[in-house]
Design a protein around this motif. Structure first.
Motif, PDB file in Angstrom:
ATOM      1  N   SER A  81      12.390  53.965  50.735  1.00 47.07           N
ATOM      2  CA  SER A  81      12.310  55.435  50.702  1.00 47.07           C
ATOM      3  C   SER A  81      10.915  55.940  50.350  1.00 47.07           C
ATOM      4  O   SER A  81      10.681  57.154  50.337  1.00 47.07           O
ATOM      5  N   HIS A  82      10.001  55.010  50.058  1.00 44.81           N
ATOM      6  CA  HIS A  82       8.610  55.355  49.700  1.00 44.81           C
ATOM      7  C   HIS A  82       8.574  56.296  48.488  1.00 44.81           C
ATOM      8  O   HIS A  82       7.829  57.278  48.448  1.00 44.81           O
ATOM      9  N   LEU A  83       9.394  55.954  47.495  1.00 44.53           N
ATOM     10  CA  LEU A  83       9.482  56.764  46.287  1.00 44.53           C
ATOM     11  C   LEU A  83       9.200  55.912  45.059  1.00 44.53           C
ATOM     12  O   LEU A  83       9.386  54.694  45.069  1.00 44.53           O
ATOM     13  N   SER A  84       8.769  56.578  44.001  1.00 42.54           N
ATOM     14  CA  SER A  84       8.589  55.936  42.704  1.00 42.54           C
ATOM     15  C   SER A  84       9.827  56.204  41.849  1.00 42.54           C
ATOM     16  O   SER A  84      10.532  57.206  42.069  1.00 42.54           O
ATOM     17  N   PRO A  85      10.115  55.343  40.863  1.00 42.24           N
ATOM     18  CA  PRO A  85      11.316  55.547  40.053  1.00 42.24           C
ATOM     19  C   PRO A  85      11.421  56.941  39.436  1.00 42.24           C
ATOM     20  O   PRO A  85      12.521  57.517  39.398  1.00 42.24           O
ATOM     21  N   HIS A  86      10.308  57.499  38.969  1.00 46.65           N
ATOM     22  CA  HIS A  86      10.375  58.795  38.293  1.00 46.65           C
ATOM     23  C   HIS A  86      10.674  59.951  39.249  1.00 46.65           C
ATOM     24  O   HIS A  86      10.950  61.067  38.805  1.00 46.65           O
ATOM     25  N   GLU A  87      10.644  59.680  40.547  1.00 46.59           N
ATOM     26  CA  GLU A  87      10.894  60.727  41.538  1.00 46.59           C
ATOM     27  C   GLU A  87      12.365  60.806  41.953  1.00 46.59           C
ATOM     28  O   GLU A  87      12.729  61.643  42.769  1.00 46.59           O
ATOM     29  N   VAL A  88      13.204  59.951  41.359  1.00 48.26           N
ATOM     30  CA  VAL A  88      14.588  59.809  41.823  1.00 48.26           C
ATOM     31  C   VAL A  88      15.581  59.989  40.671  1.00 48.26           C
ATOM     32  O   VAL A  88      15.337  59.561  39.547  1.00 48.26           O
ATOM     33  N   LEU A  89      16.712  60.607  40.990  1.00 50.96           N
ATOM     34  CA  LEU A  89      17.870  60.617  40.101  1.00 50.96           C
ATOM     35  C   LEU A  89      18.997  59.866  40.801  1.00 50.96           C
ATOM     36  O   LEU A  89      19.277  60.113  41.978  1.00 50.96           O
ATOM     37  N   PHE A  90      19.643  58.940  40.075  1.00 47.89           N
ATOM     38  CA  PHE A  90      20.783  58.206  40.624  1.00 47.89           C
ATOM     39  C   PHE A  90      22.069  58.854  40.124  1.00 47.89           C
ATOM     40  O   PHE A  90      22.244  59.073  38.928  1.00 47.89           O
ATOM     41  N   ILE A  91      22.992  59.114  41.051  1.00 53.88           N
ATOM     42  CA  ILE A  91      24.274  59.740  40.728  1.00 53.88           C
ATOM     43  C   ILE A  91      25.389  58.779  41.120  1.00 53.88           C
ATOM     44  O   ILE A  91      25.480  58.360  42.282  1.00 53.88           O
ATOM     45  N   GLY A  92      26.219  58.383  40.150  1.00 53.79           N
ATOM     46  CA  GLY A  92      27.300  57.456  40.465  1.00 53.79           C
ATOM     47  C   GLY A  92      28.352  57.416  39.385  1.00 53.79           C
ATOM     48  O   GLY A  92      28.151  57.914  38.277  1.00 53.79           O
ATOM     49  N   ASP A  93      29.483  56.790  39.709  1.00 51.86           N
ATOM     50  CA  ASP A  93      30.620  56.764  38.781  1.00 51.86           C
ATOM     51  C   ASP A  93      30.677  55.506  37.925  1.00 51.86           C
ATOM     52  O   ASP A  93      31.333  55.502  36.886  1.00 51.86           O
ATOM     53  N   SER A  94      30.036  54.427  38.361  1.00 46.13           N
ATOM     54  CA  SER A  94      30.164  53.150  37.655  1.00 46.13           C
ATOM     55  C   SER A  94      29.093  53.008  36.576  1.00 46.13           C
ATOM     56  O   SER A  94      27.897  53.055  36.887  1.00 46.13           O
ATOM     57  N   LEU A  95      29.531  52.818  35.360  1.00 49.20           N
ATOM     58  CA  LEU A  95      28.563  52.623  34.276  1.00 49.20           C
ATOM     59  C   LEU A  95      27.751  51.356  34.495  1.00 49.20           C
ATOM     60  O   LEU A  95      26.525  51.357  34.338  1.00 49.20           O
ATOM     61  N   GLN A  96      28.428  50.277  34.879  1.00 51.35           N
ATOM     62  CA  GLN A  96      27.725  49.004  34.994  1.00 51.35           C
ATOM     63  C   GLN A  96      26.886  48.925  36.264  1.00 51.35           C
ATOM     64  O   GLN A  96      25.683  48.653  36.215  1.00 51.35           O
ATOM     65  N   ALA A  97      27.484  49.161  37.414  1.00 49.52           N
ATOM     66  CA  ALA A  97      26.766  49.006  38.676  1.00 49.52           C
ATOM     67  C   ALA A  97      25.715  50.089  38.864  1.00 49.52           C
ATOM     68  O   ALA A  97      24.575  49.804  39.267  1.00 49.52           O
ATOM     69  N   ASP A  98      26.072  51.336  38.563  1.00 51.64           N
ATOM     70  CA  ASP A  98      25.181  52.459  38.846  1.00 51.64           C
ATOM     71  C   ASP A  98      24.242  52.792  37.692  1.00 51.64           C
ATOM     72  O   ASP A  98      23.025  52.858  37.866  1.00 51.64           O
ATOM     73  N   MET A  99      24.804  53.004  36.518  1.00 49.75           N
ATOM     74  CA  MET A  99      23.985  53.469  35.410  1.00 49.75           C
ATOM     75  C   MET A  99      23.113  52.352  34.830  1.00 49.75           C
ATOM     76  O   MET A  99      21.908  52.535  34.625  1.00 49.75           O
ATOM     77  N   VAL A 100      23.705  51.193  34.578  1.00 52.69           N
ATOM     78  CA  VAL A 100      22.907  50.071  34.073  1.00 52.69           C
ATOM     79  C   VAL A 100      21.905  49.624  35.137  1.00 52.69           C
ATOM     80  O   VAL A 100      20.747  49.334  34.842  1.00 52.69           O
ATOM     81  N   GLY A 101      22.353  49.584  36.385  1.00 57.82           N
ATOM     82  CA  GLY A 101      21.454  49.192  37.458  1.00 57.82           C
ATOM     83  C   GLY A 101      20.263  50.122  37.596  1.00 57.82           C
ATOM     84  O   GLY A 101      19.112  49.683  37.710  1.00 57.82           O
ATOM     85  N   ALA A 102      20.522  51.432  37.597  1.00 57.02           N
ATOM     86  CA  ALA A 102      19.430  52.400  37.698  1.00 57.02           C
ATOM     87  C   ALA A 102      18.497  52.313  36.499  1.00 57.02           C
ATOM     88  O   ALA A 102      17.278  52.450  36.633  1.00 57.02           O
ATOM     89  N   LEU A 103      19.070  52.078  35.316  1.00 61.03           N
ATOM     90  CA  LEU A 103      18.253  51.907  34.117  1.00 61.03           C
ATOM     91  C   LEU A 103      17.296  50.730  34.289  1.00 61.03           C
ATOM     92  O   LEU A 103      16.110  50.824  33.961  1.00 61.03           O
ATOM     93  N   ARG A 104      17.796  49.627  34.812  1.00 61.73           N
ATOM     94  CA  ARG A 104      16.947  48.465  35.064  1.00 61.73           C
ATOM     95  C   ARG A 104      15.815  48.794  36.040  1.00 61.73           C
ATOM     96  O   ARG A 104      14.722  48.250  35.943  1.00 61.73           O
ATOM     97  N   GLY A 105      16.108  49.692  36.977  1.00 67.00           N
ATOM     98  CA  GLY A 105      15.108  50.079  37.959  1.00 67.00           C
ATOM     99  C   GLY A 105      14.186  51.193  37.498  1.00 67.00           C
ATOM    100  O   GLY A 105      13.337  51.645  38.274  1.00 67.00           O
ATOM    101  N   GLY A 106      14.365  51.660  36.258  1.00 67.51           N
ATOM    102  CA  GLY A 106      13.516  52.722  35.731  1.00 67.51           C
ATOM    103  C   GLY A 106      13.818  54.093  36.300  1.00 67.51           C
ATOM    104  O   GLY A 106      12.971  54.990  36.283  1.00 67.51           O
TER     105      GLY A 106
END
Length: 232
Positions: free
Chosen positions: A174-199
């Motif tokens: 997507s040619h984006l940096s981590p700080h330019e993105v918000l992740f929206i999802g229902d799964s704490l482990q797959a979505d929230m922990v994963g996005a946290l790992r990705g900054g």
């Protein structure tokens, strides 16, 4: 007063599919019933409860990175039919089920209005574990594929949420940096922990009003998708 575009906090949003955009249970249950009909097997409602429980166990293992999405697809119907003592071809059952699931898409509440709003201000990307062809088909059936610039799905990405590699590849494409993105999802482990790992900042879609965990730092918590309009 509406925010100026230059003041918006992100350039893009990554959004999960199942149980965020599409309600998985009713979609899968329809496909499940049709599969029994196609296989000529008498259907009992309790069968789906066994499938749903087994899927929950396996997807939890996947989120802990103990097994892969492909391993779930390869084994779940063998385990299911064995548990139900049904003598049938599990591979054929799985193939028909996935064909049927291509055609089933039940929207979560407020999806259309929310995506219509968000699409005016952000680039939108899907970020999902699963099979690209199937997820593309389901979004088409639901009438929401056109909102998304691209689909990042694990079998095409080459990594699965919550692995950091999934988020790194999605950002690269997507040619984006981590700080330019918000992740929206229902799964704490797959979505929230994963996005946290990705900054990446994280918005947990907590539609069932579950307790908010103290161990996972969350940027936003919402119970309804329309709440996104209040800060995006």
């Amino acid at each position: 007063m509406q925010q100026n575009e230059t003041q918006r906090p992100y350039k893009a949003l990554f959004i999960d599919i199942d149980n965020t955009l599409l309600s998985f249970r009713p979609s899968a249950e329809r496909a499940f019933r049709k599969t029994f009909d196609a296989m000529g097997i008498t259907y009992e409602p309790s069968y789906y409860e066994v499938y749903y429980w087994l899927g929950d166990v396996l997807w939890t293992q996947q989120q802990r990175q103990l097994i892969t999405v492909q391993e779930i697809h390869d084994t779940i119907f063998h385990r299911l039919l064995a548990a139900l003592a049904i003598d049938a071809d599990a591979d054929a059952f799985g193939k028909i089920f996935h064909q049927q699931l291509h055609e089933e898409a039940v929207l979560e509440p407020e999806v259309l209005d929310t995506l219509t709003y968000l699409h005016q201000h952000y680039k939108l990307y899907v970020a999902s574990n699963g099979i690209l062809e199937m997820q593309h088909a389901r979004l088409q059936v639901a009438g929401i594929r056109h909102f998304f610039t691209d689909l990042f799905v694990s079998d095409d990405i080459g990594a699965e949420k919550p692995a950091e590699a999934f988020f790194e590849e999605a950002l690269r494409r997507s040619h984006l940096s981590p700080h330019e993105v918000l992740f929206i999802g229902d799964s704490l482990q797959a979505d929230m922990v994963g996005a946290l790992r990705g900054g990446i900042d994280r918005c947990w879609y907590n539609s069932h009003a579950a307790p908010t965990p103290e161990s996972i730092p969350l940027t936003h918590v919402i119970q309804r998708l329309s709440e996104l309009k209040s800060f995006l």
